[in-house]
Design an enzyme around this catalytic site. Structure first.
Site, PDB file in Angstrom:
ATOM      1  N   ASP A   9      35.453 121.731  75.629  1.00  0.00           N
ATOM      2  CA  ASP A   9      35.219 122.844  76.536  1.00  0.00           C
ATOM      3  C   ASP A   9      35.668 124.105  75.806  1.00  0.00           C
ATOM      4  O   ASP A   9      36.436 124.036  74.836  1.00  0.00           O
ATOM      5  CB  ASP A   9      36.027 122.624  77.819  1.00  0.00           C
ATOM      6  CG  ASP A   9      35.969 123.810  78.749  1.00  0.00           C
ATOM      7  OD1 ASP A   9      34.858 124.249  79.091  1.00  0.00           O
ATOM      8  OD2 ASP A   9      37.045 124.309  79.130  1.00  0.00           O
ATOM      9  N   ASP A  11      36.233 127.927  77.445  1.00  0.00           N
ATOM     10  CA  ASP A  11      37.149 128.787  78.207  1.00  0.00           C
ATOM     11  C   ASP A  11      38.279 127.960  78.813  1.00  0.00           C
ATOM     12  O   ASP A  11      38.031 127.001  79.548  1.00  0.00           O
ATOM     13  CB  ASP A  11      36.400 129.494  79.337  1.00  0.00           C
ATOM     14  CG  ASP A  11      35.269 130.367  78.826  1.00  0.00           C
ATOM     15  OD1 ASP A  11      35.409 131.595  78.865  1.00  0.00           O
ATOM     16  OD2 ASP A  11      34.247 129.805  78.376  1.00  0.00           O
ATOM     17  N   ASP A 170      39.953 121.453  80.186  1.00  0.00           N
ATOM     18  CA  ASP A 170      41.146 121.944  80.895  1.00  0.00           C
ATOM     19  C   ASP A 170      41.045 121.818  82.405  1.00  0.00           C
ATOM     20  O   ASP A 170      41.917 122.310  83.112  1.00  0.00           O
ATOM     21  CB  ASP A 170      41.368 123.428  80.554  1.00  0.00           C
ATOM     22  CG  ASP A 170      40.292 124.320  81.153  1.00  0.00           C
ATOM     23  OD1 ASP A 170      39.091 124.017  80.948  1.00  0.00           O
ATOM     24  OD2 ASP A 170      40.632 125.300  81.831  1.00  0.00           O
TER      25      ASP A 170
END
Length: 222
Positions: A9, A11, A170
């Protein structure tokens, strides 16, 4: 198991992009004559793609109607094209860790809900492009995360079986994406995951950072 590919991922996992996203959101709201949002609010809105971010920013007493949402998306696109990469920075140790991942020879890709054009722009500005021959944005496939399509597409382009992929993110959307695609998933505890911290029992491993993820994956350097 022996992983043959890794998808990251962007961001909240590799980069802290909240300052630039927040600036674009604030300028969008100002252009539309609407109240501003706090940095914490916008941080909670991030993770499900640009349209969802804009819709959440525009939701006050009620969600925006279609016309206002369309105006908001157009305004955000304009302002984010100007702010993207201005204040965004890699999290500490990310560049060194990516070099270590790359040294193993494993196939690497970014799989994000950020639109592809903004993703490529940001990777270029942060000098991360050489690490990622494959980039899948939120509009690369017909569906975005947590649908498995983006991750499956990345593995197909890398010519790697999804069962041998490790996804690192995240948020619970990243965990769900990996589960839906049928691959392993590690999660980092920082980033953008709302008010409730991620738990180790929700993923295959909760790791401090992507360098720790590499040590846990036990991939030797070539």
């Amino acid at each position: 198991m022996q992983f043959t590919s890794v998808t990251f991922d962007l961001d909240g996992t590799l980069v802290d992009s909240l300052p630039d996203l927040s600036a674009a959101c604030q300028r969008m709201l100002q252009e539309l004559g609407l109240p501003s949002r706090s940095l914490d609010e916008i941080g909670r809105f991030v993770g499900e793609g640009m349209a969802v971010l804009v819709e959440r920013c525009l939701t006050f007493a009620a969600p925006p109607d279609a016309a206002l949402l369309a105006r908001g998306i157009a305004a955000f696109r304009h302002h984010y094209a100007l702010t993207n990469g201005t204040l965004t920075r890699c999290y500490p140790g990310v560049e060194e860790a990516l070099q270590a991942w790359q040294a193993t020879g494993i196939a690497m890709a970014v799989v994000t809900n950020k639109p592809e054009a903004f993703t490529l722009q940001l990777l270029e500005k942060l000098a991360l492009t050489p690490f990622f021959p494959v980039v899948v944005g939120g509009d690369t496939t017909a569906q975005r995360k947590p649908h498995p399509a983006p991750l499956l597409h990345a593995c197909a382009v890398m010519e790697q079986a999804v069962a041998g992929n490790l996804h690192i993110g995240d948020s619970r959307h990243d965990i769900a994406t990996a589960r839906n695609a049928g691959c392993a998933v590690y999660a980092v505890p920082y980033g953008y995951h709302g008010d409730e911290p991620l738990r180790a029992d929700e993923c295959d491993a909760l790791v401090a950072d992507i360098a720790t993820a590499l040590r846990l994956a036990q991939l030797p350097a070539r």
